[in-house]
Design a protein around this motif. Structure first.
Motif, PDB file in Angstrom:
ATOM      1  N   GLU A  94     -20.047   8.878  -4.177  1.00  0.00           N
ATOM      2  CA  GLU A  94     -21.072   7.997  -3.582  1.00  0.00           C
ATOM      3  C   GLU A  94     -22.295   8.820  -3.179  1.00  0.00           C
ATOM      4  O   GLU A  94     -23.442   8.412  -3.386  1.00  0.00           O
TER       5      GLU A  94
ATOM      6  N   LYS B 256     -19.631   6.869   5.587  1.00  0.00           N
ATOM      7  CA  LYS B 256     -18.990   6.279   4.427  1.00  0.00           C
ATOM      8  C   LYS B 256     -17.708   7.049   4.106  1.00  0.00           C
ATOM      9  O   LYS B 256     -17.478   8.110   4.641  1.00  0.00           O
TER      10      LYS B 256
ATOM     11  N   LYS C 278     -19.678 -10.535   4.024  1.00  0.00           N
ATOM     12  CA  LYS C 278     -19.741  -9.581   2.911  1.00  0.00           C
ATOM     13  C   LYS C 278     -20.205 -10.292   1.636  1.00  0.00           C
ATOM     14  O   LYS C 278     -21.005  -9.752   0.865  1.00  0.00           O
TER      15      LYS C 278
HETATM   16  C1  5RP Z   1     -15.886   3.743   0.218  1.00  0.00           C
HETATM   17  C2  5RP Z   1     -16.969   3.398   1.175  1.00  0.00           C
HETATM   18  C3  5RP Z   1     -17.231   1.975   1.444  1.00  0.00           C
HETATM   19  O1  5RP Z   1     -18.561   1.690   1.172  1.00  0.00           O
HETATM   20  C4  5RP Z   1     -16.947   1.676   2.900  1.00  0.00           C
HETATM   21  O2  5RP Z   1     -15.616   2.083   3.186  1.00  0.00           O
HETATM   22  C5  5RP Z   1     -17.111   0.184   3.205  1.00  0.00           C
HETATM   23  O3  5RP Z   1     -16.127  -0.540   2.558  1.00  0.00           O
HETATM   24  P1  5RP Z   1     -16.030  -2.116   2.636  1.00  0.00           P
HETATM   25  O4  5RP Z   1     -17.201  -2.667   1.881  1.00  0.00           O
HETATM   26  O5  5RP Z   1     -14.699  -2.408   1.962  1.00  0.00           O
HETATM   27  O6  5RP Z   1     -16.034  -2.526   4.087  1.00  0.00           O
HETATM   28  O7  5RP Z   1     -17.639   4.247   1.730  1.00  0.00           O
HETATM   29  O8  5RP Z   1     -15.659   5.118   0.135  1.00  0.00           O
END
Ligand code: 5RP
Length: 226
Positions: free
Chosen positions: A107, A98, A7
């Motif tokens: 988003e 998402k 990440k």
């Molecule tokens: C939040 C989202 C995030 O982008 C998705 O959950 C991924 O999260 P992370 O980067 O913590 O793995 O859609 O609503």
């Protein structure tokens, strides 16, 4: 490399990607979640060069302000040049699930406005078919039971995400055991249920670019034709 390191790798790549394109008045859309947080932290080193951002959640807005990065309301800007966000799943067409962080509606709004949507993920999120991750659906609270019954009719197992209230004051149903062979159709079907605000499928507006972190580094992928 573990998932957190991947990440970090994609977040760094996204900072380079965005900064290489940035113009004097560019507005950057900022996603929500742990990968987006790393992206925010990386942007902080360039804050003097950033005109402004628009955030997809109160949490991201607060983190941006803590880092000294200007945040605008979406209604206060004419455009969003690029939107950077993570995902829970992506397929090869860059259609996404998402909403793991319950920020799916904002988003989706920022993604819709953005000229370019850059998704940042580690490679565990790339799947052949969407649907192993439970699909989040944001629902007006009084419609929760009605929407749950309708989701059962579509073949899913909706589960109320206990204790979670979205930034918009709504609740989340996560739909389990729900393979999604036709994301465009499913996105529209669920959004047509009265009481649904939106669902976490990003098929109508997929990502344009995927920065995917794996053991060999970061790949830059574009959507294969759906
Ligand atoms: C939040 C989202 C995030 O982008 C998705 O959950 C991924 O999260 P992370 O980067 O913590 O793995 O859609 O609503």
């Amino acid at each position: 490399m573990d998932q957190d390191q991947l990440k970090q790798l994609v977040a760094n790549a996204a900072v380079d990607y965005v900064m290489s394109k940035l113009e004097r008045n560019s507005v950057i859309g900022i996603g929500t979640g742990s990968t987006a947080n790393l992206f925010i932290d990386g942007l902080a080193a360039h804050k003097g060069a950033i005109y402004g951002t628009v955030a997809s959640s109160e949490a991201s807005a607060e983190r941006l302000r803590e880092q000294g990065i200007p945040v605008y309301e979406l209604n206060a800007v004419d455009r969003v040049d690029v939107y950077v966000d993570g995902a829970d799943e992506t397929n090869a067409h860059l259609q996404l699930i998402k909403g793991g962080g319950a920020a799916l509606t904002r988003e989706k709004i920022v993604a819709a406005v953005a000229d370019e949507f850059v998704c940042i993920c580690d490679d565990s999120k790339l799947v052949r078919h969407l649907g192993a991750f439970p699909l989040p659906v944001e629902v007006i609270p009084m419609a929760r039971s009605h929407v749950a019954r309708e989701l059962v009719k579509l073949g899913g197992d909706p589960v109320y995400r206990d204790g979670v209230v979205t930034d918009n004051g709504n609740v989340i149903l996560d739909v389990y055991n729900f393979p999604i062979p036709q994301p465009l159709t499913t996105e529209a079907q669920i959004n047509a249920i009265v009481g649904v605000v939106t669902n976490g499928l990003f098929a109508q507006r997929p990502a344009d670019v995927l920065l995917l972190g794996g053991k060999d580094g970061v790949q830059t992928l574009h959507a294969s034709p759906a």
